[in-house]
Scaffold this motif. Sequence first.
Motif, short mmCIF file in Angstrom:
data_model
loop_
_atom_site.label_atom_id
_atom_site.label_comp_id
_atom_site.label_asym_id
_atom_site.label_seq_id
_atom_site.Cartn_x
_atom_site.Cartn_y
_atom_site.Cartn_z
N ARG A 131 10.21 -16.34 -21.88
CA ARG A 131 10.16 -14.44 -22.22
C ARG A 131 10.96 -14.14 -23.31
O ARG A 131 10.30 -13.10 -23.97
CB ARG A 131 11.38 -14.51 -21.10
CG ARG A 131 12.36 -13.37 -21.08
CD ARG A 131 12.51 -12.84 -20.25
NE ARG A 131 12.55 -13.41 -18.87
CZ ARG A 131 13.85 -13.99 -18.04
NH1 ARG A 131 14.58 -13.84 -17.84
NH2 ARG A 131 13.34 -14.44 -16.70
N ASP A 132 11.27 -15.40 -24.59
CA ASP A 132 11.03 -14.75 -25.85
C ASP A 132 10.69 -14.49 -27.15
O ASP A 132 10.66 -13.83 -27.92
CB ASP A 132 12.56 -15.59 -26.26
CG ASP A 132 11.36 -17.02 -26.55
OD1 ASP A 132 10.84 -17.89 -25.79
OD2 ASP A 132 11.32 -18.29 -27.24
N LYS A 175 2.53 -10.42 -17.40
CA LYS A 175 3.41 -11.14 -16.82
C LYS A 175 4.00 -12.13 -17.08
O LYS A 175 5.05 -13.02 -16.69
CB LYS A 175 2.46 -10.03 -14.85
CG LYS A 175 2.15 -8.70 -14.31
CD LYS A 175 1.55 -8.81 -13.50
CE LYS A 175 1.84 -7.23 -13.80
NZ LYS A 175 0.38 -7.77 -12.15
N SER A 176 3.05 -13.29 -17.05
CA SER A 176 3.12 -14.62 -17.32
C SER A 176 4.34 -14.90 -18.35
O SER A 176 4.86 -15.96 -18.61
CB SER A 176 1.62 -14.89 -17.11
OG SER A 176 1.09 -14.86 -19.12
N VAL A 177 4.55 -13.78 -19.21
CA VAL A 177 5.38 -14.40 -20.12
C VAL A 177 6.78 -13.57 -19.34
O VAL A 177 7.65 -13.77 -19.83
CB VAL A 177 4.67 -13.30 -21.96
CG1 VAL A 177 6.62 -12.80 -22.90
CG2 VAL A 177 3.67 -13.97 -21.67
N PHE A 178 6.57 -12.46 -19.45
CA PHE A 178 8.10 -11.82 -18.74
C PHE A 178 9.09 -12.01 -17.82
O PHE A 178 9.81 -11.87 -17.27
CB PHE A 178 8.57 -10.37 -19.02
CG PHE A 178 7.85 -9.45 -20.06
CD1 PHE A 178 8.58 -9.39 -21.36
CD2 PHE A 178 6.94 -9.32 -20.92
CE1 PHE A 178 8.84 -8.84 -22.85
CE2 PHE A 178 5.78 -8.42 -22.18
CZ PHE A 178 7.62 -8.28 -22.62
N ARG A 179 7.41 -13.02 -16.80
CA ARG A 179 8.68 -13.84 -15.39
C ARG A 179 8.74 -14.87 -15.82
O ARG A 179 8.87 -14.85 -14.73
CB ARG A 179 7.24 -12.99 -14.49
CG ARG A 179 7.25 -11.29 -14.05
CD ARG A 179 6.14 -11.31 -12.98
NE ARG A 179 6.42 -12.34 -11.74
CZ ARG A 179 4.98 -12.27 -11.18
NH1 ARG A 179 4.10 -11.93 -11.62
NH2 ARG A 179 5.69 -13.32 -10.43
N SER A 180 8.61 -15.52 -17.01
CA SER A 180 9.24 -16.96 -17.24
C SER A 180 10.80 -16.77 -17.85
O SER A 180 10.74 -16.78 -18.79
CB SER A 180 7.54 -17.30 -18.03
OG SER A 180 7.95 -18.47 -18.83
N PRO A 181 11.18 -17.77 -17.15
CA PRO A 181 12.26 -17.74 -17.37
C PRO A 181 12.08 -18.79 -19.58
O PRO A 181 12.98 -19.07 -19.58
CB PRO A 181 12.99 -18.70 -16.81
CG PRO A 181 12.15 -19.57 -16.06
CD PRO A 181 10.95 -18.80 -16.38
N GLY A 189 7.56 -12.83 -25.34
CA GLY A 189 7.39 -11.48 -24.89
C GLY A 189 8.42 -10.17 -26.15
O GLY A 189 8.55 -9.41 -26.52
N GLN A 190 9.55 -11.37 -25.49
CA GLN A 190 11.19 -10.47 -26.10
C GLN A 190 10.35 -9.91 -28.00
O GLN A 190 11.06 -8.84 -28.79
CB GLN A 190 12.28 -10.48 -26.74
CG GLN A 190 12.83 -10.52 -24.75
CD GLN A 190 13.80 -11.37 -24.29
OE1 GLN A 190 14.36 -12.42 -25.11
NE2 GLN A 190 14.33 -11.30 -23.70
#
Length: 920
Positions: free
Chosen positions: A324-325, A315-321, A327-328
Motif C-alpha cells: 500500500r505504501d 485495487k491490487s495496491v491499495f487493498r494490500s497491507p 500507492g501512497q
Amino acid sequence: MASTLEDARSIDHFFSAPSGRTDRWRDLHAIARFWAKGAQPKQAVGAALDELGAMEEFHAFPGGELIAALRERLKNEDANGFLALAKRISLAIITGNYKHDSKEWQAVDLSLAEPVDVLPATLGEGAVHRPYFEMLTVTPAPAGRWPSMAAEFRRLRRAEDTFVYEAILVGSLEDAICAAVLNPDIAAVAIYEGFALRSAHDAPVLRSVLAAQQPLLDKVDEADLALRLAAGLKAIRPELDIYLLSDRRVEKLAGDPRAAMIRRVMYQIEEPLELHLSVLEGIKARFETPFFDNLKLYAQRPIATFHALPIARGKSVFRSPWIRDMGQFYGINLFLAESSATTGGLDSLLEPTGNIKRSQEMAARAFGAEHVFFVTNGTSTSNKMVLQALIAPGDIVILDRNCHKSHHYGLVLSGAQPFYVEAFPMVEFSMYGAVPLRTIKKALLDLEAEGRLDRVKMVDLTNCTFDGHIYNTRRVMEECLAIKPDLIFLWDEAWFGFARWSPFLRPRTAMGAAADIEAWLRDPASVVQYERQRKELGGKPSIDKLLDTRLVPDPRAVRLRVYQTNSTHKSMSAIRQGSMVLVKDVDFNKVEAQFHEAVFTHASTSPNQQLIASLDVARRQMELEGYGLVMNAIEVALDIRREVAIHPLISKYFRIVGADGMVPKEYRSSGFVDFLAPDTRWDDQLRSMREDEFCLDPTRMTLVCGTAGFDGTSFKGLLAAQYNIQVNKTSRNSVLLQSNINNTRSDVALLISVLLKISNEIEARLQRGGEAEQKAFAARVHSLMNEVPDLPDFSHFHDAFRGDAGETTPEGDIRSAFFAAYAEKQCEYLRIDSPDCDRRIDKGPALISASFVIPYPPGFPILVPGQVVTHETITFMRKLDVKEIHGYEKAKGLKLLKPDALISKKSHVTGNGRKKSQAA
C-alpha cells in the motif's frame, strides 16, 4: 548608474534580461528603503527608477498606472509610500502574483482596496486558476490612447474564458522586436497596419537587441511593414500566434503567400471581440493535449478491467497491507490512468488513429517537422528505428565513431557497413569533440573516387555532443548534398531538443537547418548560386579543390531527407525514456511502410501511458513558455561560468573550460573566444552561431576538477554523496554540468557554496600537511592534468570483415563480426596486462575484437566487432582508471575472434550483406 552600450551587449547582460529585471526592481526597493531612513537622497531613487527605463514598457505589469503612482510619490517626497509600493511591485514580479491576483495591479493601499474586475483569477466558485499570458499589440495609435486601448481589451474578458491576458502596446517595428525578444510572457501578437519603423527609445540594451536583427531592418518596404514584422517575429519565436488587422482589402492580403505565417487576417474596424476570441482560440490550440486530456477523463471513469494489467485501477495496491505504501507514494491517479486497452478514449501508439495521432501532429507543428513519432523506450530505440527503416544490408553509413552505442548496434541490426569518421580529439580532457566537415567530405569524395558513392545512404552524427559541441548543421548538409544530392541525414539531438525554443540555437538544430535549406531551394537565386560555383570549379575539380571550397548543392537535384531523434526527457518536462523521432523527408511516402515496420520491431506493445502523456504535456509547455524557460537555462549557465571565474578561491582550484578550450581555433572563424571573455558581446556569440564550423552550447559546462586533485568519477561521487548535487558525465579530470529548464538561481547558489567549501577544505589540508602534503597534491594534479593517455582512433576492420570494401576506404561488415562471436568455440580471451598482448600486436596473429568495448567515461566504443586491436587502444585501456568498461571482463580479458575462425569467416563473408539496397 545608466548602462552603457557595451554593458548592454555583454552576453550575460542580455540573457539575464528576465532576472536582471527583477534585480533592478530589488535594487529600487533597497534604495527606497535607504531613502526612507534618510541614508540616500531622493535623486538616487529617481536614478534607480529611471534605470528601469524603456524595458518596462515591454511588460504589462506593473503598467502605466503603477509607474505613474511611483513617480507621483517620488515627486511628493512620500518616501514611505514609495517604499511600500516599490516593495509590493518587486515582490509581485519575483513571485508572479500579478498573474492571478487582480489587487496587485492597483496603486491604492491593498489593505483598503476593494476587488475590481481587472484580472479575475477564477472562472467561478471552486474553479481552477486561469493561465495568464501577454499579447503584444503593435499600433499606429498615439501613445496617449494606449491605456484606453488596453482597458478595452480588459473589458472583453468573460467568465467563461479559459485564459486571461494583458495587452502590451508599442508603436514601431523596432519596439515590437525588442518586446518579443525581452518578454517571454508574450504568447500572441496583434499587428495593426500603419505603425512606425523606428523606436523612439535609444536605450543601449534595445540597440543591442536590434543590432542582432539588422537584416530584418534593412531595405524595409513601408507598404509591407506588417508582413515584414510578422516574418521577423516568426523567425525569432515561431510559436507566437500572429494576427494582422488592416483597413485595406483584407481578402487580397490574406491571399498573399507571405501571409501564411499569420494565424488570421482581420478587418481592423470590426468588433474587437472577434480578435479577443481568436487570440484565446489560438492559445487553446497550443494548450490542448489530446492524449493527456483523454487520459485524465479515462481515469475518472468507473471501469472494470479484465485484461492482463493487475495494477490498473490500483485495487491490487491499495487493498494490500504489504504494498500500500507504493500507492501512497505515487498517488491514486497513476493507477487509475493505467490500462492495456487502446479503446475507450485511449489510442494505440503502434498504429495511432485518434488522440495519439493528433498529439504527434501537434508535436510536428511545434518542432517544425512534417511528422513526429512518440517513442517510450528512449532515444536509443529511436535511433535504431530510423536506421532499420532507412538502411539495408550492404549500404554504407558515414558515422561518427564516438556516437552513442545505439547507432553502432543499429548498424549491426540493419547489416549496413559503417564508414567511421573521427572527431577532433581533446586529449587534455580525455574526450572527443565533433567530426570536422572536411573529414566527412573526404569520406564521400574517396567513396566517389572508388565508384562506391551510390552505396552511401546516410550521414549519421550527434548534435550537440554530450560535451556541447554544436555542428553547423546547414553547412554540413548543403556540402554533403553537393556531393551526393539524395543523402539521408540522421542527427542524434538527444541532448538538444530544447534548442528549438531559442532563436540563437534553433538554426543549428536539424529541423531548423532543414527549414532554412528548404527555403533556399525554393529561391530562384539558389540555381544562380550553384551555376556560378560550377563554372568557377570547372569540369573536373580535384579532391583538394573540393575540400577547400564551401560547396553549393544543385537545388534541382537535392532530395532533402532529414531525421532528428530527440530525448524529450533529457531537456524538457517528460518522464524518463520519453523520446521523439522528427521527420522532414521529401521521400517519406516511399519509406513510410518500412518505417512503421521498424516501429513495430522496436516499440513495446505495452507502452507506458504516463510516458505518452508526458510527451504530450512537454510539447504544450514548450510551445507556451519554452522561450522563457530556455533563456533562463542559458542565464543559469552563464551565472555559473561567471561566479566560478571571478571567485578568487574557487578559481584557484576549479575552472570551466571556455569555447577556446573546447573548440580548436581553426573551427572558430568568427574569432569567438568565450561567453564571458573581456570585451565579448552577445552579438559576437550570435556571429559565432552563424559562421563557425562548431560552436558551444552555453548550457554545457565542462568543470575541470583535476586541478583540485579529483578525477571526474570521484568528484562526481563526492558531490552526490556529501552535497546532494548530481551530475552525469565525467572525464579523467572533469565533470559535465548541465543547466536546464528545471534549474533556478538557488541551484547556482548551492553549487557555488559547495565549490567554495571544497576549496576551503583543500586550502586547510595543504596548510596543515605542510610541504609533504603540497608535493603530493601537486603530483596528483600533474598526473590528472598532464599524464593523460592519447585517445585511440579507429584502426581498421580485419580483412575477414572487409568484404567488397574499397581499396582505400575503411568501411566493414560489423554485423558478421558481431554474430561470429556468438559461437564461443570461435572466441578466445586475452588480458591486456599479458605479455602475449603486446607480442601478438607486433608479430601476430592479429587481435580482432569480438565485441564492443565501451569505457565510461568517455562512453564511446574504443573497439567494435571486427576491429583490429592496436597498441594505441591497449595503452589507452591500461591508463584508464574507470570502474565501468562495457564489453570487457577484467578477470578474463578482451574477447577476441580466433585466427582460424577468421580464415573460415573470410571465405563466406561476401554472401550476406553485399546486395544493393532497395529500401530508401
